[in-house]
Design a protein around this motif. Structure first.
Motif, PDB file in Angstrom:
ATOM      1  N   LEU A  86     -19.642  36.735  72.071  1.00 30.80           N
ATOM      2  CA  LEU A  86     -21.062  37.055  72.170  1.00 30.80           C
ATOM      3  C   LEU A  86     -21.868  35.789  71.955  1.00 30.80           C
ATOM      4  CD1 LEU A  86     -21.194  40.301  69.974  1.00 30.80           C
ATOM      5  CD2 LEU A  86     -20.933  40.165  72.450  1.00 30.80           C
ATOM      6  N   ASP A  87     -23.027  35.760  72.557  1.00 29.58           N
ATOM      7  CA  ASP A  87     -23.939  34.655  72.280  1.00 29.58           C
ATOM      8  C   ASP A  87     -24.801  35.002  71.070  1.00 29.58           C
ATOM      9  OD1 ASP A  87     -25.355  36.654  73.422  1.00 29.58           O
ATOM     10  OD2 ASP A  87     -26.334  35.436  74.955  1.00 29.58           O
ATOM     11  N   THR A  88     -25.486  34.005  70.549  1.00 25.77           N
ATOM     12  CA  THR A  88     -26.250  34.219  69.317  1.00 25.77           C
ATOM     13  C   THR A  88     -27.396  35.203  69.522  1.00 25.77           C
ATOM     14  OG1 THR A  88     -27.552  32.249  69.890  1.00 25.77           O
ATOM     15  CG2 THR A  88     -25.641  31.938  68.453  1.00 25.77           C
ATOM     16  N   ALA A  89     -27.969  35.251  70.718  1.00 23.00           N
ATOM     17  CA  ALA A  89     -29.067  36.189  70.966  1.00 23.00           C
ATOM     18  C   ALA A  89     -28.583  37.630  70.876  1.00 23.00           C
ATOM     19  CB  ALA A  89     -29.684  35.910  72.333  1.00 23.00           C
ATOM     20  N   ARG A  90     -27.394  37.904  71.412  1.00 24.82           N
ATOM     21  CA  ARG A  90     -26.847  39.269  71.337  1.00 24.82           C
ATOM     22  C   ARG A  90     -26.503  39.638  69.897  1.00 24.82           C
ATOM     23  NH1 ARG A  90     -26.968  44.354  73.057  1.00 24.82           N
ATOM     24  NH2 ARG A  90     -24.958  45.399  72.802  1.00 24.82           N
ATOM     25  N   VAL A  91     -26.030  38.690  69.109  1.00 26.42           N
ATOM     26  CA  VAL A  91     -25.704  38.986  67.706  1.00 26.42           C
ATOM     27  C   VAL A  91     -26.977  39.333  66.938  1.00 26.42           C
ATOM     28  CG1 VAL A  91     -24.753  38.014  65.592  1.00 26.42           C
ATOM     29  CG2 VAL A  91     -23.649  37.535  67.776  1.00 26.42           C
ATOM     30  N   ARG A  92     -28.048  38.592  67.169  1.00 31.43           N
ATOM     31  CA  ARG A  92     -29.315  38.921  66.504  1.00 31.43           C
ATOM     32  C   ARG A  92     -29.827  40.282  66.952  1.00 31.43           C
ATOM     33  NH1 ARG A  92     -30.497  33.298  67.505  1.00 31.43           N
ATOM     34  NH2 ARG A  92     -30.540  32.100  65.573  1.00 31.43           N
TER      35      ARG A  92
ATOM     36  N   LEU B 128     -20.722  44.328  73.833  1.00 29.44           N
ATOM     37  CA  LEU B 128     -21.258  43.675  75.023  1.00 29.44           C
ATOM     38  C   LEU B 128     -22.593  44.283  75.417  1.00 29.44           C
ATOM     39  CD1 LEU B 128     -18.003  43.399  77.169  1.00 29.44           C
ATOM     40  CD2 LEU B 128     -19.112  41.597  75.847  1.00 29.44           C
ATOM     41  N   PRO B 129     -23.501  43.518  75.971  1.00 29.05           N
ATOM     42  CA  PRO B 129     -24.796  44.066  76.391  1.00 29.05           C
ATOM     43  C   PRO B 129     -24.622  44.987  77.588  1.00 29.05           C
ATOM     44  CG  PRO B 129     -24.591  41.788  77.087  1.00 29.05           C
ATOM     45  CD  PRO B 129     -23.407  42.070  76.207  1.00 29.05           C
ATOM     46  N   PRO B 130     -25.503  45.981  77.766  1.00 23.48           N
ATOM     47  CA  PRO B 130     -25.398  46.885  78.931  1.00 23.48           C
ATOM     48  C   PRO B 130     -25.588  46.122  80.227  1.00 23.48           C
ATOM     49  CG  PRO B 130     -27.488  47.204  77.783  1.00 23.48           C
ATOM     50  CD  PRO B 130     -26.666  46.307  76.906  1.00 23.48           C
ATOM     51  N   VAL B 131     -24.838  46.569  81.217  1.00 21.76           N
ATOM     52  CA  VAL B 131     -24.898  45.904  82.516  1.00 21.76           C
ATOM     53  C   VAL B 131     -26.156  46.358  83.242  1.00 21.76           C
ATOM     54  CG1 VAL B 131     -23.704  45.542  84.706  1.00 21.76           C
ATOM     55  CG2 VAL B 131     -22.392  45.817  82.593  1.00 21.76           C
ATOM     56  N   ARG B 132     -26.949  45.443  83.662  1.00 20.85           N
ATOM     57  CA  ARG B 132     -28.180  45.742  84.375  1.00 20.85           C
ATOM     58  C   ARG B 132     -28.033  45.349  85.843  1.00 20.85           C
ATOM     59  NH1 ARG B 132     -32.533  43.149  80.069  1.00 20.85           N
ATOM     60  NH2 ARG B 132     -31.942  44.469  78.270  1.00 20.85           N
ATOM     61  N   GLU B 133     -28.573  46.203  86.688  1.00 21.64           N
ATOM     62  CA  GLU B 133     -28.511  45.924  88.116  1.00 21.64           C
ATOM     63  C   GLU B 133     -29.580  44.886  88.459  1.00 21.64           C
ATOM     64  OE1 GLU B 133     -28.908  49.451  90.302  1.00 21.64           O
ATOM     65  OE2 GLU B 133     -27.062  50.382  89.562  1.00 21.64           O
ATOM     66  N   GLU B 134     -29.128  43.763  88.767  1.00 28.57           N
ATOM     67  CA  GLU B 134     -30.050  42.679  89.093  1.00 28.57           C
ATOM     68  C   GLU B 134     -30.389  42.722  90.588  1.00 28.57           C
ATOM     69  OE1 GLU B 134     -28.255  39.102  87.928  1.00 28.57           O
ATOM     70  OE2 GLU B 134     -28.247  39.581  85.767  1.00 28.57           O
ATOM     71  N   ASP B 135     -31.586  42.304  90.885  1.00 28.85           N
ATOM     72  CA  ASP B 135     -32.014  42.245  92.281  1.00 28.85           C
ATOM     73  C   ASP B 135     -31.190  41.180  93.010  1.00 28.85           C
ATOM     74  OD1 ASP B 135     -33.876  44.111  91.634  1.00 28.85           O
ATOM     75  OD2 ASP B 135     -35.510  42.656  91.334  1.00 28.85           O
TER      76      ASP B 135
END
Length: 533
Positions: free
Chosen positions: A315-321, A337-344
């Protein structure tokens, strides 16, 4: 390594036997606590008064400042005779002179007008150098004898080095010990045995390693024996900040203490740790608790693992915070893990560039498909007859595909309304119908590939653009019939020419089948003509 072991054979001196590098020996013998004089090649003003203090180097890298009261013309590396601390004289080598000495004294906080600074007596003569070298040869034997005396007295100390004064009036013993040592009996025994004045000087383990020298685990010469002079305290906290394993065998140097190089990058790690979140508790997720396993400080990555799971999740530090903030609010994420977002989706290059390079291929492919469909729907009946019935003997054609031909006219079967234009403009046959058959059988075929019936007369008027052909007679010469054999056959099987006769009969049978087949192509109700054999 000392100057006496220089690869040039004479040490760093001004004599011809030495390398003449003035303290910058390339073999490494004189690089211990060496300082490069970057002002030595500058031309000084004529009225400039040179700094009268000189730095002198002694055994083991020990250095001290002396005053050149007599204004002797000294060069870096020259041996000089100086005043000893008590009485007598000692010999050393010039390591630095000029304005750089002033900077060194300022760095070491030594006042220029100090009364403890002694004078330089003279430049050493060859006799002084020979006497000094003879005294140095006694140091090794003296050290081993002193160690045996220490063992007899059962003292908890370690003798590391011995340094004789050049006039052999005094000897300094360097030792290291953890506690205070009562060495009064040791001094008496050493003074009585060697007939000299004895001075005991306690040094730390790091100074001892610097005096002895060696190669570190990095493959280079020890820092304490080359350039490091002030030793700062090193603790295991520096190793924890740098995520090093607390293994004493790897963290300790040759001196037995923590390596001094642990402090070199400590400030950089402390600055980088400001962006790393402190994980004092396990992260709470719906799958369970996640514990911190590893941290990459500079890349700002952290690895976590669920309880009882050996798979680590990066994980990156932003996700840990983010997870820590959710846990403070009493929320638990589904996973680490962060939720998967559908990117354009980014527009393709073909959409950005003017025109699409694939449009030509698509256009050609589409045109080919349209042509194929049109050919299948507009295929003439004559080609159907030629392609479907060639090579199939005695196969009657369906009535819908029979073509009636009269001299000069061609009649096709009824076609649907959508194919009226196709019937008016017949296309060239393709495939098997386009291949020519036997020449002899194609002689009497018309333009549509069919043989005319027997009752039909060949048109007298030739086709447009063609000269009239001469008329041919269809009469054939009668073949002589061989005499009948005993079994009614022309020749016996064993007679010569019987195989040739069989081949001819096979050919005539094939010709007859083809002629009968062409007779079937006529109008309905017509009788096929017998094969001419």
């Amino acid at each position: 390594m000392a100057c006496s072991s220089c690869s040039s054979g004479g040490g760093c001196s001004t004599t011809a036997a030495g390398c003449g590098s003035k303290g910058s020996c390339s073999s490494g013998g004189c690089n211990r606590l060496n300082v490069f004089d970057w002002l030595q090649d500058l031309d000084l003003p004529s009225d400039f008064k040179e700094f009268d203090l000189v730095e002198i180097r002694f055994k083991g890298g020990r250095k001290d400042f002396f005053r050149n009261a007599s204004r002797l013309p000294l060069v870096t590396g020259d041996p000089v005779v100086i005043e000893a601390a008590g009485n007598g004289w000692h010999l050393g080598h010039v390591s630095l002179k000029g304005e750089l000495v002033r900077l060194q004294m300022r760095k070491k906080k030594v006042p220029v007008d100090s009364k403890e600074i002694r004078n330089i007596l003279r430049v050493a003569s060859p006799q002084d150098v020979e006497r000094w070298e003879a005294v140095r040869d006694l140091e090794t034997g003296t050290m081993f004898r002193a160690r045996s005396v220490v063992e007899e007295l059962k003292l908890k100390m370690k003798l590391s080095d011995v340094e004789y004064q050049a006039d052999r009036s005094r000897a300094t013993f360097f030792y290291s010990a953890d506690d205070r040592v009562d060495f009064r009996d040791l001094i008496k025994r050493l003074a009585d045995e060697f007939r000299i004045r004895v001075e005991m000087r306690q040094i730390s383990l790091r100074h001892e390693a610097g005096r002895l020298g060696g190669i570190g685990s990095c493959g280079r010469e020890l820092c304490c024996s080359t350039w490091l002079t002030d030793f700062k305290s090193v603790s295991t906290t520096a190793a924890r900040y740098q995520n090093l394993s607390l293994n004493p065998a790897k963290l300790s140097g040759q001196c037995g203490r923590l390596k001094c190089c642990l402090n070199y990058e400590l400030d950089t790690y402390l600055d980088a740790l400001k962006d790393i979140p402190q994980v004092s508790r396990a992260l709470q997720t719906e799958k369970g608790e996640a514990f911190l396993q590893k941290t990459d400080i500079f890349k700002k990555r952290m690895w976590f693992a669920l309880r009882g799971d050996n798979n680590w999740v990066m994980l990156d530090t932003a996700r840990v915070r983010e997870i820590q903030d959710m846990n403070k609010r009493g929320e638990k994420p589904e996973s680490l893990l962060p939720p998967v977002r559908e990117e354009d989706k980014a527009p393709e290059v073909s959409a950005i560039v003017e025109g699409n390079l694939d449009r030509l291929d698509d256009k050609i492919k589409g045109a080919k498909r349209a042509k194929r469909k049109k050919k299948k729907s507009d295929k003439p009946a004559s080609s159907i007859v030629g392609t479907s019935m060639i090579g199939v003997p005695n196969t009657p054609l369906p009535s819908a595909q029979v073509v009636v031909k009269t001299p000069g006219t061609t009649k096709a079967p009824d076609a649907p309304a959508g194919t009226a234009n196709a019937a008016e403009e017949p296309r060239r046959p393709r495939g098997a119908a386009a291949r020519p058959l036997n020449r002899r059988n194609n002689r009497n075929r018309n333009a549509d590939g069919n043989r005319p019936e027997k009752g039909d007369a060949r048109p007298d008027t030739p086709a447009e653009g063609r000269p009239p052909r001469p008329e041919r007679t269809s009469e054939r010469r009668p073949r002589p019939t061989p005499p009948a054999g005993p079994e009614g056959s022309g020749r016996l099987a064993g007679e010569p020419g019987s195989g040739e006769r069989g081949n001819r009969e096979g050919r005539s049978s094939r010709r007859g089948s083809r002629s009968s087949r062409s007779g079937d192509n006529g109008a309905p109700g017509s009788t096929p003509s017998p094969s001419a054999s």
